[in-house]
Motif scaffolding. Structure first.
Motif, PDB file in Angstrom:
ATOM      1  N   LEU A  93       0.855  -1.189   0.000  1.00 30.90           N
ATOM      2  CA  LEU A  93       0.000   0.000   0.000  1.00 30.90           C
ATOM      3  C   LEU A  93       0.888   1.234   0.000  1.00 30.90           C
ATOM      4  CD1 LEU A  93      -2.529  -1.086   2.785  1.00 30.90           C
ATOM      5  CD2 LEU A  93      -2.755  -1.383   0.308  1.00 30.90           C
ATOM      6  N   SER A  94       0.557   2.204  -0.840  1.00 32.62           N
ATOM      7  CA  SER A  94       1.338   3.438  -0.870  1.00 32.62           C
ATOM      8  C   SER A  94       0.465   4.581  -1.366  1.00 32.62           C
ATOM      9  CB  SER A  94       2.580   3.275  -1.749  1.00 32.62           C
ATOM     10  OG  SER A  94       2.205   2.914  -3.052  1.00 32.62           O
ATOM     11  N   THR A  95       1.051   5.759  -1.319  1.00 34.07           N
ATOM     12  CA  THR A  95       0.374   6.971  -1.773  1.00 34.07           C
ATOM     13  C   THR A  95       1.236   7.618  -2.843  1.00 34.07           C
ATOM     14  OG1 THR A  95      -0.544   7.278   0.428  1.00 34.07           O
ATOM     15  CG2 THR A  95      -0.561   9.188  -1.021  1.00 34.07           C
ATOM     16  N   LEU A  96       0.601   8.038  -3.927  1.00 38.21           N
ATOM     17  CA  LEU A  96       1.335   8.721  -4.990  1.00 38.21           C
ATOM     18  C   LEU A  96       1.740  10.111  -4.521  1.00 38.21           C
ATOM     19  CD1 LEU A  96      -0.901   7.832  -8.077  1.00 38.21           C
ATOM     20  CD2 LEU A  96       1.272   6.792  -7.427  1.00 38.21           C
ATOM     21  N   THR A  97       2.947  10.505  -4.886  1.00 38.71           N
ATOM     22  CA  THR A  97       3.431  11.830  -4.498  1.00 38.71           C
ATOM     23  C   THR A  97       3.517  12.777  -5.683  1.00 38.71           C
ATOM     24  OG1 THR A  97       5.713  11.103  -4.777  1.00 38.71           O
ATOM     25  CG2 THR A  97       4.767  10.921  -2.562  1.00 38.71           C
TER      26      THR A  97
END
Length: 173
Positions: free
Chosen positions: A87-91
């Protein structure tokens, strides 16, 4: 991981790139992705689902099963054989309007966009999205070909929601 996120941030906004038909709100297609890493050629295939506002799901079927979910700037990469999800968040700022305004018709008859220092070449077939070519930050050449393209179909929001199966590892980045 950043390379994967940059690539899939593009995918998240795949439909808006082809917005010369401003009525496109969803797309479903089979895809063939060929990645050239130097002399090595890696071929992937599967199904793409995407719709506004900023939903996408890539279901990789070959050579290994993998699912990638994009919901806004949240990414889930599920690898069943490894029994894990990342799981990650786009920067990167790759919103709908940035990409929409970046795609321009070139002298070669194709559309071109530069997003986050990556140059995308978009090819239409019968006024429908057909191919995209780009070189990622690791100098891999990527070509994605779409077949059996359906636009403006109803895709339930539930398609874009990843629900982790029991007993998998969850990795947060």
């Amino acid at each position: 991981m950043q390379r994967i996120l940059l690539f899939f941030s593009f995918i998240l906004f795949f439909t808006p790139l082809f917005s010369w038909d401003t009525n496109i709100t969803s797309i479903e297609a089979n895809f063939l992705q060929v990645t050239y890493q130097g002399e090595e050629k890696i071929t992937y295939s599967g199904i793409l689902y995407a719709k506004t506002p900023n939903f996408a799901k890539w279901v990789y079927q070959n050579p290994l099963k993998k699912e990638i979910y994009l919901n806004g700037n949240e990414v889930a990469i599920y690898e069943p054989m490894l029994e894990q999800v990342t799981l990650s968040t786009l920067t990167q700022k790759n919103d709908f309007f940035t990409i929409l305004h970046a795609a321009k018709l070139g002298e070669d008859g194709n559309y071109h966009a530069i997003i986050a220092n990556t140059h995308y070449t978009l090819i239409l077939k019968n006024n429908t999205p057909y191919q995209i070519h780009f070189i990622d930050e690791l100098q891999n050449t990527i070509k994605i070909t779409l077949k059996n393209v359906k636009t403006n179909i109803t895709i339930p929001d539930s398609v874009f929601i990843f629900t982790p199966p029991p007993h998998i590892d969850i990795i947060k980045q």
